[in-house]
Design an enzyme around this catalytic site. Structure first.
Site, PDB file in Angstrom:
ATOM      1  N   ASP A 164     -10.404   1.559  13.137  1.00 23.90           N
ATOM      2  CA  ASP A 164     -10.829   1.440  11.746  1.00 23.90           C
ATOM      3  C   ASP A 164     -12.306   1.051  11.680  1.00 23.90           C
ATOM      4  O   ASP A 164     -12.896   0.652  12.676  1.00 23.90           O
ATOM      5  CB  ASP A 164      -9.964   0.388  11.046  1.00 23.90           C
ATOM      6  CG  ASP A 164      -8.503   0.821  10.998  1.00 23.90           C
ATOM      7  OD1 ASP A 164      -8.263   1.982  10.616  1.00 23.90           O
ATOM      8  OD2 ASP A 164      -7.625   0.016  11.363  1.00 23.90           O
ATOM      9  N   LYS A 174      -0.127   6.711   6.748  1.00 24.13           N
ATOM     10  CA  LYS A 174      -1.126   6.894   7.790  1.00 24.13           C
ATOM     11  C   LYS A 174      -1.249   8.386   8.096  1.00 24.13           C
ATOM     12  O   LYS A 174      -0.289   9.134   7.939  1.00 24.13           O
ATOM     13  CB  LYS A 174      -0.708   6.108   9.036  1.00 24.13           C
ATOM     14  CG  LYS A 174      -0.620   4.612   8.746  1.00 24.13           C
ATOM     15  CD  LYS A 174      -0.406   3.798   9.987  1.00 24.13           C
ATOM     16  CE  LYS A 174       0.212   2.442   9.689  1.00 24.13           C
ATOM     17  NZ  LYS A 174      -0.582   1.569   8.811  1.00 24.13           N
ATOM     18  N   ASP A 189      -5.474   5.058   9.694  1.00 19.87           N
ATOM     19  CA  ASP A 189      -5.152   4.453   8.406  1.00 19.87           C
ATOM     20  C   ASP A 189      -6.386   4.618   7.526  1.00 19.87           C
ATOM     21  O   ASP A 189      -7.453   4.145   7.905  1.00 19.87           O
ATOM     22  CB  ASP A 189      -4.892   2.954   8.650  1.00 19.87           C
ATOM     23  CG  ASP A 189      -3.739   2.421   7.849  1.00 19.87           C
ATOM     24  OD1 ASP A 189      -3.438   2.994   6.793  1.00 19.87           O
ATOM     25  OD2 ASP A 189      -3.151   1.418   8.277  1.00 19.87           O
ATOM     26  N   CYS A 220      -8.960 -10.600  18.967  1.00 21.22           N
ATOM     27  CA  CYS A 220      -9.414  -9.322  19.534  1.00 21.22           C
ATOM     28  C   CYS A 220     -10.800  -9.001  18.978  1.00 21.22           C
ATOM     29  O   CYS A 220     -11.026  -9.107  17.771  1.00 21.22           O
ATOM     30  CB  CYS A 220      -8.462  -8.206  19.140  1.00 21.22           C
ATOM     31  SG  CYS A 220      -6.772  -8.483  19.684  1.00 21.22           S
ATOM     32  N   ARG A 267       7.295   0.078   1.721  1.00 26.24           N
ATOM     33  CA  ARG A 267       7.130  -1.028   2.664  1.00 26.24           C
ATOM     34  C   ARG A 267       5.947  -1.907   2.280  1.00 26.24           C
ATOM     35  O   ARG A 267       4.993  -1.429   1.675  1.00 26.24           O
ATOM     36  CB  ARG A 267       6.986  -0.528   4.097  1.00 26.24           C
ATOM     37  CG  ARG A 267       5.971   0.582   4.301  1.00 26.24           C
ATOM     38  CD  ARG A 267       6.567   1.610   5.292  1.00 26.24           C
ATOM     39  NE  ARG A 267       5.619   2.609   5.745  1.00 26.24           N
ATOM     40  CZ  ARG A 267       5.411   3.773   5.124  1.00 26.24           C
ATOM     41  NH1 ARG A 267       6.032   4.050   3.984  1.00 26.24           N
ATOM     42  NH2 ARG A 267       4.572   4.661   5.618  1.00 26.24           N
ATOM     43  N   CYS A 322      -4.399 -16.380  15.505  1.00 27.65           N
ATOM     44  CA  CYS A 322      -3.978 -15.574  16.642  1.00 27.65           C
ATOM     45  C   CYS A 322      -4.151 -16.411  17.902  1.00 27.65           C
ATOM     46  O   CYS A 322      -4.970 -17.324  17.944  1.00 27.65           O
ATOM     47  CB  CYS A 322      -4.847 -14.320  16.768  1.00 27.65           C
ATOM     48  SG  CYS A 322      -4.545 -13.100  15.480  1.00 27.65           S
ATOM     49  N   ARG A 353       0.822  -1.209   0.000  1.00 30.31           N
ATOM     50  CA  ARG A 353       0.000   0.000   0.000  1.00 30.31           C
ATOM     51  C   ARG A 353       0.855   1.258   0.000  1.00 30.31           C
ATOM     52  O   ARG A 353       0.544   2.225  -0.661  1.00 30.31           O
ATOM     53  CB  ARG A 353      -0.939  -0.004   1.209  1.00 30.31           C
ATOM     54  CG  ARG A 353      -1.807   1.237   1.281  1.00 30.31           C
ATOM     55  CD  ARG A 353      -3.100   1.062   2.073  1.00 30.31           C
ATOM     56  NE  ARG A 353      -2.920   0.542   3.395  1.00 30.31           N
ATOM     57  CZ  ARG A 353      -3.549  -0.533   3.869  1.00 30.31           C
ATOM     58  NH1 ARG A 353      -4.384  -1.198   3.087  1.00 30.31           N
ATOM     59  NH2 ARG A 353      -3.350  -0.940   5.096  1.00 30.31           N
ATOM     60  N   TYR A 354       1.928   1.235   0.762  1.00 26.55           N
ATOM     61  CA  TYR A 354       2.804   2.403   0.858  1.00 26.55           C
ATOM     62  C   TYR A 354       4.079   2.145   0.064  1.00 26.55           C
ATOM     63  O   TYR A 354       4.539   1.011  -0.027  1.00 26.55           O
ATOM     64  CB  TYR A 354       3.111   2.691   2.328  1.00 26.55           C
ATOM     65  CG  TYR A 354       1.875   2.960   3.169  1.00 26.55           C
ATOM     66  CD1 TYR A 354       0.813   3.696   2.640  1.00 26.55           C
ATOM     67  CD2 TYR A 354       1.760   2.462   4.455  1.00 26.55           C
ATOM     68  CE1 TYR A 354      -0.316   3.944   3.402  1.00 26.55           C
ATOM     69  CE2 TYR A 354       0.632   2.713   5.223  1.00 26.55           C
ATOM     70  CZ  TYR A 354      -0.407   3.452   4.692  1.00 26.55           C
ATOM     71  OH  TYR A 354      -1.522   3.696   5.437  1.00 26.55           O
ATOM     72  N   ARG A 410      -8.802  -6.766  10.681  1.00 28.69           N
ATOM     73  CA  ARG A 410      -8.423  -7.570   9.523  1.00 28.69           C
ATOM     74  C   ARG A 410      -9.217  -8.870   9.509  1.00 28.69           C
ATOM     75  O   ARG A 410      -8.714  -9.941   9.228  1.00 28.69           O
ATOM     76  CB  ARG A 410      -6.907  -7.814   9.528  1.00 28.69           C
ATOM     77  CG  ARG A 410      -6.402  -8.399   8.217  1.00 28.69           C
ATOM     78  CD  ARG A 410      -4.911  -8.244   8.034  1.00 28.69           C
ATOM     79  NE  ARG A 410      -4.569  -6.918   7.579  1.00 28.69           N
ATOM     80  CZ  ARG A 410      -3.626  -6.162   8.120  1.00 28.69           C
ATOM     81  NH1 ARG A 410      -2.914  -6.606   9.127  1.00 28.69           N
ATOM     82  NH2 ARG A 410      -3.392  -4.967   7.629  1.00 28.69           N
ATOM     83  N   CYS A 424     -10.728  -6.493  16.113  1.00 31.51           N
ATOM     84  CA  CYS A 424      -9.873  -6.812  14.959  1.00 31.51           C
ATOM     85  C   CYS A 424     -10.354  -6.107  13.681  1.00 31.51           C
ATOM     86  O   CYS A 424     -11.535  -6.135  13.360  1.00 31.51           O
ATOM     87  CB  CYS A 424      -9.871  -8.317  14.709  1.00 31.51           C
ATOM     88  SG  CYS A 424      -8.888  -8.796  13.268  1.00 31.51           S
TER      89      CYS A 424
END
Ligand SMILES: *Cc1c(COP(=O)(O)O)cnc(C)c1O
Length: 329
Positions: A252, A296, A289, A88, A75, A84, A71-72, A93, A91
């Protein structure tokens, strides 16, 4: 309402917690306990707002190879496993995490390496998922070997909540493996001072003794850490554990997480308070983001104006982005 009334009968997203992390909660009520809130599904997670999706950062639109998100400019982010140790409830994602993709295999790793060799502008590789430290030591070793530092020279960032939810996984052998890879940083996610246990601090010391520098990314979560006292104690405690607070994320727009989101005005007020109290070492960047921005956004400088239903934010290239205001309830 009692605790049972706050707990979802069926979770909207995979449920799992380590015994260690569950024991940090003082009650099972996700509405009252800041630890329980992060792993006990609430009834509110079934409420999906119009702007929410399972892929709020458009990972899928930036996927250049399976699992590889570019995306950037300089990186990339590699989703090394979908697993995981604890899922969470906030989350972002969830289009991938716990989805059953499993961990990356040798063939996919080889294509990632080929992509990186073709893209010399990429100098950093973020290893995420899922949680990379749920892999076995030999899988971690294979991953590091595929992204070795002698020929490739990338900075590696291992993004993991394992030191927070399963510190016993940070064994001397694992710490040595990570420390032996030059240019490797570990980025963890501590959201509440109660997560800064003796076990967490011992895991951090072990990593640091082996040469692994550590950063922390917290998520600003309503009812968990949206108080000045809580955040001050959190960031000072992290600095004392020699873990640099790097980002404090505005949440997000993940499906079913509106009950966690804090209004940006309130986040900015908290940052003003923190700025007056904390050293630069202890102070993270309050960031968001947004899909389509070149980096960001730093919310302390990006907010241009507040419309009735939207925040208008400007990125470094002068482009405007919109983020919905939380509805009062
Ligand atoms: C957050 C993120 C990064 C790293 O961004 P920094 O601001 O350098 O920490 C890289 N790639 C993706 C896809 C990200 O979401």
């Amino acid at each position: 309402m009692n605790a049972a009334g706050n707990i979802a009968e069926k979770p909207a997203y995979r449920e799992r917690v380590t015994d260690y992390y569950a024991a940090l909660a003082q009650s099972r009520d996700p509405v009252c306990d800041p630890i329980a809130a992060q792993f006990v599904p609430q009834t509110a997670e079934h409420r999906r707002e119009p702007a929410e999706t399972d892929d709020p950062l458009n990972d899928q639109g930036n996927e250049v190879l399976p699992r590889l998100i570019h995306r950037y400019h300089d990186r990339v982010l590699l989703l090394v496993t979908d697993r995981c140790a604890t899922y969470c409830r906030h989350c972002f994602r969830r289009h991938f995490t716990a989805g059953g993709a499993g961990s990356i295999g040798p063939a996919q790793l080889a294509s990632v390496r080929a992509y990186l060799d073709d893209h010399p502008e990429v100098v950093e590789v973020l290893l995420s998922g899922g949680d990379p430290l749920t892999l076995s030591d030999s899988e971690v070793e294979a991953l590091l070997a595929a992204l070795d530092d002698e020929t490739a020279g990338y900075v590696l960032r291992v993004c993991t909540r394992v030191p927070v939810v399963m510190p016993s996984r940070v064994t001397p052998h694992l710490a040595r493996l990570l420390g032996d890879r030059g240019g490797l940083w570990l980025v963890t996610q501590v959201n509440h001072p109660r997560e800064l246990t003796a076990e967490f601090c011992e895991a951090a010391r072990l990593l640091q003794r082996n040469g692994v520098p550590m950063l922390n990314q917290s998520v600003l979560l309503r009812g968990v850490n949206d108080k000045l006292e809580t955040l001050s104690e959190l960031f000072r405690g992290l600095a004392r554990a020699r873990v640099k607070p790097y980002y404090l994320f505005q949440a997000d727009l993940a499906a079913g997480t509106s009950h966690f989101r804090v209004a940006i005005e309130d986040g900015l007020t908290l940052m003003r308070g923190l700025r007056r109290r904390l050293s630069g070492l202890s102070l993270p960047i309050y960031a968001l983001d947004v899909p389509g921005a070149g980096s960001k956004l730093n919310l302390e400088t990006a907010l241009v104006r507040v419309e009735p239903r939207m925040y208008v934010l400007r990125d470094a290239d002068g482009r405007e982005h919109r983020y919905p205001r939380t509805q009062a309830r």
